[in-house]
Write a protein that holds these residues in place. Structure first.
Motif, PDB file in Angstrom:
ATOM      1  N   UNK A   1       1.348  -1.210   0.113  1.00 44.50           N
ATOM      2  CA  UNK A   1       0.574   0.169   0.110  1.00 44.50           C
ATOM      3  C   UNK A   1       0.854   0.905   0.159  1.00 44.50           C
ATOM      4  N   UNK A   2       0.660   2.481  -0.882  1.00 42.45           N
ATOM      5  CA  UNK A   2       1.723   3.356  -1.036  1.00 42.45           C
ATOM      6  C   UNK A   2       1.481   4.409   0.186  1.00 42.45           C
ATOM      7  N   UNK A   3      -0.331   4.162   0.858  1.00 40.06           N
ATOM      8  CA  UNK A   3      -0.547   5.167   2.004  1.00 40.06           C
ATOM      9  C   UNK A   3       0.251   4.311   3.446  1.00 40.06           C
ATOM     10  N   UNK A   4       0.521   3.224   3.428  1.00 41.29           N
ATOM     11  CA  UNK A   4       0.979   2.900   4.499  1.00 41.29           C
ATOM     12  C   UNK A   4       2.457   2.730   4.128  1.00 41.29           C
ATOM     13  N   UNK A   5       2.632   3.224   3.346  1.00 40.18           N
ATOM     14  CA  UNK A   5       4.600   2.822   3.044  1.00 40.18           C
ATOM     15  C   UNK A   5       4.906   4.036   2.864  1.00 40.18           C
ATOM     16  N   UNK A   6       4.292   4.777   2.379  1.00 40.29           N
ATOM     17  CA  UNK A   6       4.211   6.328   3.061  1.00 40.29           C
ATOM     18  C   UNK A   6       4.518   6.744   4.599  1.00 40.29           C
ATOM     19  N   UNK A   7       3.395   6.339   5.661  1.00 40.37           N
ATOM     20  CA  UNK A   7       3.680   6.693   6.742  1.00 40.37           C
ATOM     21  C   UNK A   7       4.351   5.737   7.588  1.00 40.37           C
ATOM     22  N   UNK A   8       5.284   4.775   7.478  1.00 41.81           N
ATOM     23  CA  UNK A   8       5.677   4.099   8.136  1.00 41.81           C
ATOM     24  C   UNK A   8       7.418   4.305   7.304  1.00 41.81           C
ATOM     25  N   UNK A   9       7.035   5.007   6.036  1.00 41.24           N
ATOM     26  CA  UNK A   9       8.892   6.093   5.691  1.00 41.24           C
ATOM     27  C   UNK A   9       8.798   6.937   6.946  1.00 41.24           C
ATOM     28  N   UNK A  10       7.624   8.104   7.503  1.00 44.10           N
ATOM     29  CA  UNK A  10       7.627   9.101   8.308  1.00 44.10           C
ATOM     30  C   UNK A  10       7.820   8.754   9.407  1.00 44.10           C
ATOM     31  N   UNK A  11       7.901   7.697   9.908  1.00 47.80           N
ATOM     32  CA  UNK A  11       7.813   6.842  11.196  1.00 47.80           C
ATOM     33  C   UNK A  11       9.757   7.486  11.967  1.00 47.80           C
ATOM     34  N   UNK A  12      10.528   7.514  10.781  1.00 48.17           N
ATOM     35  CA  UNK A  12      11.664   7.924  10.850  1.00 48.17           C
ATOM     36  C   UNK A  12      12.032   9.508  11.392  1.00 48.17           C
ATOM     37  N   UNK A  13      11.191  10.067  10.551  1.00 47.89           N
ATOM     38  CA  UNK A  13      11.912  11.947  11.050  1.00 47.89           C
ATOM     39  C   UNK A  13      10.075  12.255  12.032  1.00 47.89           C
ATOM     40  N   UNK A  14       9.138  11.204  12.538  1.00 48.27           N
ATOM     41  CA  UNK A  14       8.649  11.402  14.139  1.00 48.27           C
ATOM     42  C   UNK A  14       9.553  10.972  14.962  1.00 48.27           C
ATOM     43  N   UNK A  15      10.277   9.799  14.730  1.00 45.34           N
ATOM     44  CA  UNK A  15      11.596   9.343  15.634  1.00 45.34           C
ATOM     45  C   UNK A  15      12.602  10.302  15.978  1.00 45.34           C
ATOM     46  N   UNK A  16      12.534  11.142  15.278  1.00 43.63           N
ATOM     47  CA  UNK A  16      14.157  12.299  15.123  1.00 43.63           C
ATOM     48  C   UNK A  16      13.306  13.429  15.694  1.00 43.63           C
ATOM     49  N   UNK A  17      11.739  13.339  15.522  1.00 47.11           N
ATOM     50  CA  UNK A  17      11.378  14.996  16.378  1.00 47.11           C
ATOM     51  C   UNK A  17      11.592  14.387  18.076  1.00 47.11           C
ATOM     52  N   UNK A  18      10.889  13.445  18.957  1.00 45.67           N
ATOM     53  CA  UNK A  18      11.449  12.172  19.745  1.00 45.67           C
ATOM     54  C   UNK A  18      12.646  12.743  20.145  1.00 45.67           C
ATOM     55  N   UNK A  19      13.741  12.603  19.423  1.00 44.66           N
ATOM     56  CA  UNK A  19      14.824  12.151  20.113  1.00 44.66           C
ATOM     57  C   UNK A  19      15.475  13.475  20.515  1.00 44.66           C
ATOM     58  N   UNK A  20      15.050  14.532  19.109  1.00 51.49           N
ATOM     59  CA  UNK A  20      15.634  16.042  20.006  1.00 51.49           C
ATOM     60  C   UNK A  20      14.867  16.868  20.492  1.00 51.49           C
ATOM     61  N   UNK A  21      13.642  16.412  21.435  1.00 54.85           N
ATOM     62  CA  UNK A  21      13.051  16.713  22.265  1.00 54.85           C
ATOM     63  C   UNK A  21      11.629  17.580  21.247  1.00 54.85           C
ATOM     64  N   UNK A  22      11.280  17.797  20.217  1.00 56.80           N
ATOM     65  CA  UNK A  22      10.676  18.470  19.288  1.00 56.80           C
ATOM     66  C   UNK A  22       8.955  17.229  19.796  1.00 56.80           C
ATOM     67  N   UNK A  23       8.944  16.233  20.229  1.00 59.86           N
ATOM     68  CA  UNK A  23       8.176  16.194  20.465  1.00 59.86           C
ATOM     69  C   UNK A  23       7.999  14.865  21.482  1.00 59.86           C
ATOM     70  N   UNK A  24       7.063  14.832  22.726  1.00 60.86           N
ATOM     71  CA  UNK A  24       7.254  13.667  23.458  1.00 60.86           C
ATOM     72  C   UNK A  24       6.071  12.860  23.518  1.00 60.86           C
ATOM     73  N   UNK A  25       6.536  11.025  23.551  1.00 60.42           N
ATOM     74  CA  UNK A  25       6.522  10.212  22.512  1.00 60.42           C
ATOM     75  C   UNK A  25       5.695   9.222  24.223  1.00 60.42           C
TER      76      UNK A  25
END
Length: 252
Positions: free
Chosen positions: A59-83
């Protein structure tokens, strides 16, 4: 380095942990011809191989979201989001294949546990005459808190007074309840069906259910112009080797 202010608290659904476990170290069988005692023989050897599960997503939608998880993880690692998550989410991952990933749990992004919505009680999670899933369903079925009961109806877990709860949807209700009680801003999931079912409900859920792509689009503007530009560059550099790598020999 100046401390970065977080713009939101995000609860991780179980499938987010599943889709972030992308890198697998496996042994692959390979046929080789060897000379043994003057005779050539064909044998099978197992070589270390690294796989990328994102390549398996159709699924293109699912693949896109799976790729975006790396960006979100960086937001958590850098403190811009709290998970955040809950031990019940971890317990659910026990039954999922492929969770032992070299990618690390959500790419090694810090994840905080939220408190239990109800007072902790002793309960069996393994062993005894029942399977772990049966104990989990017993636990969920015996929760009488009005808000949880309401959430079971919103998620579709409730199938009637004389029928048992649907386990998967009851877990969705419990995870949403955990997120609501902890005051989360977002509930991050790749369960698109759950998002649609909740959106159709006349009852309101107190935490915003969002997918990875939707969450990024909503929070990046909150970083400010300079912060957003830095995040896009650094987030890309963080995510690319973790989610965009090619499969190949060896374990890296």
């Amino acid at each position: 380095m100046a401390k970065v202010a977080s713009v939101a608290d995000v609860f991780l659904d179980t499938n987010i942990l599943k889709f972030s476990a992308v890198k697998k170290h496996v042994f692959r069988p390979q046929k080789q011809t060897i000379n043994w005692g003057g005779l050539e023989q064909e044998i099978v050897v197992h070589e270390p191989y690294t796989t990328n599960d994102i390549h398996k997503i159709k699924s293109d939608t699912q693949k896109r979201d799976a790729i975006m998880l790396g960006m979100l993880a960086y937001a958590g690692t850098s403190g811009q989001l709290n998970f955040h998550s809950h031990p019940e989410v971890d317990l659910e991952t026990w039954g999922l294949p492929g969770m032992m990933s070299a990618s690390g749990r959500f790419f090694d992004c810090p994840i905080n546990d939220v408190p239990d919505p109800i007072a902790p009680r002793s309960r069996i999670i393994a062993g005894g005459p029942k399977k772990p899933k049966e104990y989990t369903l017993d636990f969920l079925s015996n929760i009488r808190a009005p808000r949880f009961v309401e959430l079971t109806k919103i998620t579709g877990a409730f199938q009637g007074a004389t029928k048992p709860l649907n386990l998967n949807q009851a877990l969705d209700a419990y995870h949403l309840w955990c997120a609501e009680c902890a005051g989360m801003n977002y509930f991050l999931t790749m369960d698109y069906k759950l998002q649609k079912v909740v959106a159709r409900s006349k009852k309101e859920v107190l935490v915003k259910i969002t997918t990875p792509d939707q969450l990024l689009r909503e929070v990046i503007p909150k970083f400010g112009l300079v912060g957003a530009c830095k995040f896009m560059w650094k987030g890309y550099r963080f995510a690319k080797p973790r989610v965009g790598f090619d499969e190949g020999k060896g374990w890296t």
